[in-house]
Design a protein around this motif. Structure first.
Motif, PDB file in Angstrom:
ATOM      1  N   ASN A  26      45.026  24.041  38.572  1.00  0.00           N
ATOM      2  CA  ASN A  26      45.511  24.366  39.875  1.00  0.00           C
ATOM      3  C   ASN A  26      47.331  24.619  39.935  1.00  0.00           C
ATOM      4  O   ASN A  26      47.540  25.459  40.822  1.00  0.00           O
ATOM      5  N   VAL A  27      47.801  23.665  39.117  1.00  0.00           N
ATOM      6  CA  VAL A  27      49.282  23.725  39.346  1.00  0.00           C
ATOM      7  C   VAL A  27      49.958  24.995  38.522  1.00  0.00           C
ATOM      8  O   VAL A  27      50.424  25.929  39.126  1.00  0.00           O
ATOM      9  N   PHE A  28      49.455  25.353  37.449  1.00  0.00           N
ATOM     10  CA  PHE A  28      49.871  26.366  36.547  1.00  0.00           C
ATOM     11  C   PHE A  28      49.478  27.806  36.798  1.00  0.00           C
ATOM     12  O   PHE A  28      50.313  28.766  36.618  1.00  0.00           O
ATOM     13  N   VAL A  29      48.264  27.978  37.082  1.00  0.00           N
ATOM     14  CA  VAL A  29      47.740  29.263  37.471  1.00  0.00           C
ATOM     15  C   VAL A  29      47.761  29.269  39.053  1.00  0.00           C
ATOM     16  O   VAL A  29      48.218  30.404  39.435  1.00  0.00           O
ATOM     17  N   MET A  32      51.730  28.259  40.163  1.00  0.00           N
ATOM     18  CA  MET A  32      52.876  28.807  39.630  1.00  0.00           C
ATOM     19  C   MET A  32      52.612  30.294  39.218  1.00  0.00           C
ATOM     20  O   MET A  32      53.513  30.985  38.872  1.00  0.00           O
ATOM     21  N   GLY A  33      51.405  30.842  39.163  1.00  0.00           N
ATOM     22  CA  GLY A  33      51.092  32.320  38.948  1.00  0.00           C
ATOM     23  C   GLY A  33      51.219  32.554  37.613  1.00  0.00           C
ATOM     24  O   GLY A  33      51.147  33.737  37.142  1.00  0.00           O
ATOM     25  N   TRP A  34      50.696  31.626  36.476  1.00  0.00           N
ATOM     26  CA  TRP A  34      50.719  31.883  35.062  1.00  0.00           C
ATOM     27  C   TRP A  34      49.413  32.326  34.905  1.00  0.00           C
ATOM     28  O   TRP A  34      48.436  31.759  34.512  1.00  0.00           O
ATOM     29  N   GLU A  35      48.957  33.765  35.305  1.00  0.00           N
ATOM     30  CA  GLU A  35      47.746  34.486  35.314  1.00  0.00           C
ATOM     31  C   GLU A  35      47.217  34.692  33.839  1.00  0.00           C
ATOM     32  O   GLU A  35      45.933  34.532  33.586  1.00  0.00           O
ATOM     33  N   ASP A  36      47.899  34.549  32.674  1.00  0.00           N
ATOM     34  CA  ASP A  36      47.545  34.653  31.495  1.00  0.00           C
ATOM     35  C   ASP A  36      46.674  33.313  31.251  1.00  0.00           C
ATOM     36  O   ASP A  36      45.791  33.228  30.169  1.00  0.00           O
ATOM     37  N   LEU A  37      46.793  32.124  32.041  1.00  0.00           N
ATOM     38  CA  LEU A  37      46.250  30.902  31.639  1.00  0.00           C
ATOM     39  C   LEU A  37      44.749  30.791  32.589  1.00  0.00           C
ATOM     40  O   LEU A  37      43.905  30.054  32.256  1.00  0.00           O
ATOM     41  N   ARG A  38      44.533  31.950  33.514  1.00  0.00           N
ATOM     42  CA  ARG A  38      43.469  31.571  34.360  1.00  0.00           C
ATOM     43  C   ARG A  38      42.253  31.637  33.616  1.00  0.00           C
ATOM     44  O   ARG A  38      41.806  32.421  32.439  1.00  0.00           O
ATOM     45  N   LYS A  39      41.338  30.754  33.912  1.00  0.00           N
ATOM     46  CA  LYS A  39      39.768  30.543  33.313  1.00  0.00           C
ATOM     47  C   LYS A  39      38.804  30.286  34.388  1.00  0.00           C
ATOM     48  O   LYS A  39      38.976  29.935  35.578  1.00  0.00           O
ATOM     49  N   GLU A 142      60.070  23.161  28.095  1.00  0.00           N
ATOM     50  CA  GLU A 142      60.336  24.506  28.807  1.00  0.00           C
ATOM     51  C   GLU A 142      60.154  24.267  30.394  1.00  0.00           C
ATOM     52  O   GLU A 142      59.350  23.868  30.716  1.00  0.00           O
ATOM     53  N   MET A 143      61.272  24.326  31.169  1.00  0.00           N
ATOM     54  CA  MET A 143      61.235  23.666  32.435  1.00  0.00           C
ATOM     55  C   MET A 143      61.954  24.746  33.381  1.00  0.00           C
ATOM     56  O   MET A 143      62.784  25.570  32.922  1.00  0.00           O
ATOM     57  N   ASN A 144      62.049  24.609  34.584  1.00  0.00           N
ATOM     58  CA  ASN A 144      62.899  25.202  35.584  1.00  0.00           C
ATOM     59  C   ASN A 144      64.174  24.830  35.448  1.00  0.00           C
ATOM     60  O   ASN A 144      64.528  23.407  35.363  1.00  0.00           O
ATOM     61  N   PRO A 145      65.032  25.597  35.264  1.00  0.00           N
ATOM     62  CA  PRO A 145      66.605  24.987  35.026  1.00  0.00           C
ATOM     63  C   PRO A 145      67.071  24.053  36.085  1.00  0.00           C
ATOM     64  O   PRO A 145      67.815  23.343  36.040  1.00  0.00           O
ATOM     65  N   LEU A 146      66.410  23.951  37.401  1.00  0.00           N
ATOM     66  CA  LEU A 146      66.804  22.764  38.503  1.00  0.00           C
ATOM     67  C   LEU A 146      66.593  21.425  37.752  1.00  0.00           C
ATOM     68  O   LEU A 146      66.943  20.525  38.300  1.00  0.00           O
ATOM     69  N   TRP A 147      65.662  21.404  36.705  1.00  0.00           N
ATOM     70  CA  TRP A 147      65.482  19.935  36.198  1.00  0.00           C
ATOM     71  C   TRP A 147      66.794  19.410  35.335  1.00  0.00           C
ATOM     72  O   TRP A 147      66.817  18.318  35.059  1.00  0.00           O
ATOM     73  N   LEU A 148      67.530  20.480  35.120  1.00  0.00           N
ATOM     74  CA  LEU A 148      68.653  20.260  33.969  1.00  0.00           C
ATOM     75  C   LEU A 148      69.614  18.865  34.482  1.00  0.00           C
ATOM     76  O   LEU A 148      69.651  17.889  34.003  1.00  0.00           O
ATOM     77  N   GLY A 168      55.792  34.022  35.188  1.00  0.00           N
ATOM     78  CA  GLY A 168      55.024  33.844  36.561  1.00  0.00           C
ATOM     79  C   GLY A 168      56.064  33.873  37.588  1.00  0.00           C
ATOM     80  O   GLY A 168      57.017  34.801  37.752  1.00  0.00           O
ATOM     81  N   LYS A 169      56.112  33.015  38.566  1.00  0.00           N
ATOM     82  CA  LYS A 169      56.782  32.890  39.574  1.00  0.00           C
ATOM     83  C   LYS A 169      58.277  32.159  39.564  1.00  0.00           C
ATOM     84  O   LYS A 169      58.945  32.254  40.325  1.00  0.00           O
TER      85      LYS A 169
END
Length: 210
Positions: A26-29, A32-39, A142-148, A168-169
């Motif tokens: 739900n979160v990553f696909v 966030m639009g990580w379509e390579d992970l869609r199942k 591996e994260m969004n730079p906002l987490w730095l 992704g997005k």
């Protein structure tokens, strides 16, 4: 509230792990639009969900509200096998270094602006608690730079491994984040108590003997 699930006890968490895999999808696909992970079955499971993976589940009343996965750096993991372009130098490797992946929380339990949610605090605290007890003092993320900035404010010592890349997005950057007891103290201070985040885990963790 945080349960550690490994090959030793995963049989007791079959229902909860099903929830975790669907939360990941739900979160990553979907979000966030990580379509390579869609199942087709709506369960996000990859090649790293094997006997070496360590799963951390935030559970309340039988419902999985948050999830994260830890992978040993001395075995193939996300950075080395899937996202190597995020690392411009040598890959960080060692028994004291693990990779933090698939962090996700249900929508109603997420952070509000710059404020770390209770669920997020407990999940981060569980990494530090487990690491301090297991001889692990650094994680790959591996994260969004906002987490730095957030991680630095929580007393993690963060080192970028390369420049941000679009996946992704989102823009994603790979870093290492070292921690110690001061990190745990900061997290405990923020949530207002020193109670342990981890409430259940296997008695012996063979993953630490890679």
């Amino acid at each position: 509230m945080i349960h550690i699930v490994t090959a030793e006890n995963i049989g007791a968490y079959q229902c909860e792990m099903e929830q975790a895999y669907r939360l990941r999808h739900n979160v990553f696909v979907d979000e966030m639009g990580w379509e390579d992970l869609r199942k087709p079955d709506g369960r996000e499971i990859d090649q790293f969900d094997d006997g070496r993976a360590l799963h951390m589940l935030y559970i309340e009343d039988g419902r999985v509200l948050g999830y994260q996965r830890m992978l040993p750096s001395m075995r193939p993991h996300l950075l080395t096998e899937v996202l190597p372009h995020l690392c411009e130098g040598d890959f960080p490797v060692g028994p004291h270094i693990w990779e933090w992946t698939r962090y996700c929380v249900t929508r109603e339990h997420r952070d509000r602006g710059r404020i770390l949610s209770p669920a997020g605090n407990l999940l981060l605290s569980s990494i530090v608690e487990w690491g301090l007890a297991s001889g692990v003092g650094k994680i790959i993320i591996e994260m969004n730079p906002l987490w730095l900035l957030r991680l630095v404010q929580l007393n993690f010592r963060v080192t970028p491994l390369g420049l941000p890349q679009q996946i992704g997005k989102d823009s994603i950057i790979a870093v290492t984040a070292a921690f110690d007891r001061r990190t745990l103290q900061k997290l405990q201070e923020m949530r207002g108590n020193v109670a342990q985040a981890i409430v259940a885990q296997p008695e012996a963790d063979q993953r630490l003997r890679a």
